[in-house]
Motif scaffolding. Structure first.
Motif, PDB file in Angstrom:
ATOM      1  N   SER A 191       8.472  -2.285   2.834  1.00  0.00           N
ATOM      2  CA  SER A 191       8.342  -0.826   2.666  1.00  0.00           C
ATOM      3  C   SER A 191       9.012   0.027   3.743  1.00  0.00           C
ATOM      4  CB  SER A 191       6.827  -0.526   2.551  1.00  0.00           C
ATOM      5  OG  SER A 191       6.712   1.061   2.403  1.00  0.00           O
ATOM      6  N   LYS A 192       9.713   1.041   3.297  1.00  0.00           N
ATOM      7  CA  LYS A 192      10.209   2.045   4.379  1.00  0.00           C
ATOM      8  C   LYS A 192       9.269   3.302   4.492  1.00  0.00           C
ATOM      9  CE  LYS A 192      14.728   0.807   3.854  1.00  0.00           C
ATOM     10  NZ  LYS A 192      16.169   1.049   3.552  1.00  0.00           N
ATOM     11  N   GLU A 193       7.936   3.251   3.978  1.00  0.00           N
ATOM     12  CA  GLU A 193       7.274   4.336   4.016  1.00  0.00           C
ATOM     13  C   GLU A 193       6.643   4.525   5.116  1.00  0.00           C
ATOM     14  OE1 GLU A 193       3.373   5.998   1.255  1.00  0.00           O
ATOM     15  OE2 GLU A 193       4.199   3.843   0.905  1.00  0.00           O
ATOM     16  N   GLN A 194       6.434   5.664   5.653  1.00  0.00           N
ATOM     17  CA  GLN A 194       5.623   5.900   6.964  1.00  0.00           C
ATOM     18  C   GLN A 194       4.257   5.402   6.972  1.00  0.00           C
ATOM     19  OE1 GLN A 194       5.760   9.791   8.782  1.00  0.00           O
ATOM     20  NE2 GLN A 194       7.786   9.835   8.991  1.00  0.00           N
ATOM     21  N   ALA A 195       3.735   4.862   8.328  1.00  0.00           N
ATOM     22  CA  ALA A 195       2.527   4.315   8.433  1.00  0.00           C
ATOM     23  C   ALA A 195       1.376   5.391   8.046  1.00  0.00           C
ATOM     24  CB  ALA A 195       2.530   3.958   9.843  1.00  0.00           C
ATOM     25  N   THR A 196       1.598   6.597   8.095  1.00  0.00           N
ATOM     26  CA  THR A 196       0.268   7.435   7.637  1.00  0.00           C
ATOM     27  C   THR A 196       0.074   7.591   6.411  1.00  0.00           C
ATOM     28  OG1 THR A 196       1.800   9.286   8.203  1.00  0.00           O
ATOM     29  CG2 THR A 196       0.209   8.616  10.048  1.00  0.00           C
ATOM     30  N   SER A 197       1.350   7.795   5.839  1.00  0.00           N
ATOM     31  CA  SER A 197       1.125   8.088   4.401  1.00  0.00           C
ATOM     32  C   SER A 197       0.928   6.447   3.647  1.00  0.00           C
ATOM     33  CB  SER A 197       2.513   8.580   3.502  1.00  0.00           C
ATOM     34  OG  SER A 197       3.716   7.361   4.028  1.00  0.00           O
ATOM     35  N   LEU A 198       1.355   5.431   4.072  1.00  0.00           N
ATOM     36  CA  LEU A 198       1.084   4.001   3.613  1.00  0.00           C
ATOM     37  C   LEU A 198      -0.505   3.728   3.850  1.00  0.00           C
ATOM     38  CD1 LEU A 198       1.967   1.534   2.333  1.00  0.00           C
ATOM     39  CD2 LEU A 198       2.550   0.796   4.649  1.00  0.00           C
ATOM     40  N   PHE A 199      -0.855   4.276   4.776  1.00  0.00           N
ATOM     41  CA  PHE A 199      -2.259   3.957   5.097  1.00  0.00           C
ATOM     42  C   PHE A 199      -3.352   5.039   3.919  1.00  0.00           C
ATOM     43  CE2 PHE A 199      -6.540   5.691   6.789  1.00  0.00           C
ATOM     44  CZ  PHE A 199      -7.232   4.502   6.892  1.00  0.00           C
ATOM     45  N   GLN A 200      -2.826   6.098   3.765  1.00  0.00           N
ATOM     46  CA  GLN A 200      -3.523   7.048   2.917  1.00  0.00           C
ATOM     47  C   GLN A 200      -3.342   6.452   1.624  1.00  0.00           C
ATOM     48  OE1 GLN A 200      -2.102  10.958   2.789  1.00  0.00           O
ATOM     49  NE2 GLN A 200      -3.416  11.805   1.358  1.00  0.00           N
ATOM     50  N   SER A 201      -2.284   5.951   0.936  1.00  0.00           N
ATOM     51  CA  SER A 201      -2.157   5.338  -0.511  1.00  0.00           C
ATOM     52  C   SER A 201      -3.189   3.901  -0.524  1.00  0.00           C
ATOM     53  CB  SER A 201      -0.663   5.122  -0.859  1.00  0.00           C
ATOM     54  OG  SER A 201      -0.233   4.030   0.231  1.00  0.00           O
ATOM     55  N   LEU A 202      -3.068   3.174   0.495  1.00  0.00           N
ATOM     56  CA  LEU A 202      -3.794   2.014   0.591  1.00  0.00           C
ATOM     57  C   LEU A 202      -5.558   2.282   0.430  1.00  0.00           C
ATOM     58  CD1 LEU A 202      -1.769  -0.563   2.835  1.00  0.00           C
ATOM     59  CD2 LEU A 202      -2.151  -0.496   0.387  1.00  0.00           C
TER      60      LEU A 202
END
Length: 351
Positions: free
Chosen positions: A206-217
């Protein structure tokens, strides 16, 4: 382990233990080489300090020669956790001025896990765990920028010491709160570990930012953190830990107490060569005998008082006083109610 000035062998042994604990947490290569360098320094007599910075497959430490080995456990755990956080948890902002906006995850979560993993592994006791948290909670309560909005705090990060500490404090507290919520909504089946282990796997493709990836998970696991992020990270509302955040063997006490103050202007004093400057006549330091122009030779922190060894007209003497300021602040503190409670270390560590 608690004596001052650790030997290289003691530091080496401690670093190896910390590294082993964190590699086990991430299920990472247990045999990969890792370099730790430590530079002894002579610190200020008014404060004992140490710090470090990650360097890929190494980290560098600079340590006041008076620092006990026990005080370095958290620092080692924090710096080594950066091997994974944030670099392997998703993309991070490229511009230096943009990075502080994500430090609640990269620094605050790293602070949280430095404490959690050390108590889980038995490298610190439940009482030491509480002490480390309580120092941070007291500093957060007395912070002059406690309610500073996130964008303003990020802009001030590189120029304001209190603003620089804020994402560490906010991120660690939110990590503890969200961990407890995840345990509750999953009935013990998932916690913050679960999310981060999924995140490190997802981030590989994934190329998603760590903060937004954490939020979605977290959302996938029944916890929507959007409101908390807006309230505490964007708007700057004060954070309070719920009563059961650390499980049944810890009680969180919320109380009013005087703000912390050494009774003099620390920045001006340091700039003057540790000559006491701008001593406040209305605070305990002045009442105890501290005056402008006295040379501060050493400081000893303790509970409940503060002690300064000063040179006064050519003579040495010790001045003891309560390091209290003018204001009353709301402070939370963790009290260990029974360290012998079954699984106490596990619940303190977020399991």
């Amino acid at each position: 382990m608690d004596q001052c000035c650790p030997t290289p062998r003691e530091l080496n042994n401690l670093a190896r233990r910390v590294i082993a604990v964190e590699r086990a947490f991430w299920d990472s290569d247990r045999s990969a080489p890792f370099l730790v360098t430590a530079a002894p320094i002579v610190g200020s007599p008014t404060a004992m300090g140490f710090g470090g910075t990650g360097r890929g497959d190494a980290f560098a430490l600079w340590v006041d020669q008076r620092t006990p080995l026990a005080s370095m456990k958290w620092l080692l755990a924090h710096e080594y956790f950066h091997t994974w956080n944030p670099g392997q948890l998703g993309t991070v902002p490229e511009r230096r001025e943009a990075r502080p906006g994500a430090y609640w995850l990269s620094e605050g979560f790293t602070d949280y896990y430095a404490r959690a993993l050390m108590v889980r592994a038995g490298l610190i006791s439940p009482e030491e765990f509480a002490t480390i948290w309580n120092e941070m909670l007291a500093a957060y309560a007395g912070s002059p920028v406690r309610t500073m909005p996130g964008a303003q705090a990020a802009a001030a990060f590189w120029s304001n010491d209190a603003a620089q500490k804020l994402p560490y404090q906010r991120g660690a507290m939110l990590a503890a709160i969200w961990n407890a919520h995840l345990l509750a909504v999953s009935r013990g089946a998932a916690n913050l570990d679960t999310v981060l282990h999924a995140q490190i796997t997802t981030a590989q493709s994934s190329k998603e930012q760590a903060t937004s990836l954490f939020q979605s998970l977290t959302r996938q696991r029944g916890l929507n953190i959007a409101d908390d992020m807006t309230r505490y990270l964007v708007n700057g509302e004060p954070i309070l830990l719920p009563a059961g955040t650390f499980g049944p063997c810890a009680k969180i006490v919320t109380e009013q107490r005087p703000s912390f103050s050494l009774g003099f202007n620390t920045e001006l004093t340091a700039n003057a060569g540790n000559v006491a400057t701008a001593v406040d006549r209305l605070l305990p330091a002045y009442a105890a005998g501290l005056r402008d122009g006295m040379k501060i030779l050493a400081r000893t922190e303790g509970e409940p008082d503060n002690a300064l060894l000063v040179e006064d007209n050519g003579k040495h003497r010790t001045i003891r006083y309560l390091p209290q300021g003018h204001k009353q602040v709301t402070v939370q503190q963790i009290h260990i109610t029974n360290a012998q409670t079954p699984n106490c270390r596990r619940t303190l560590g977020g399991l």
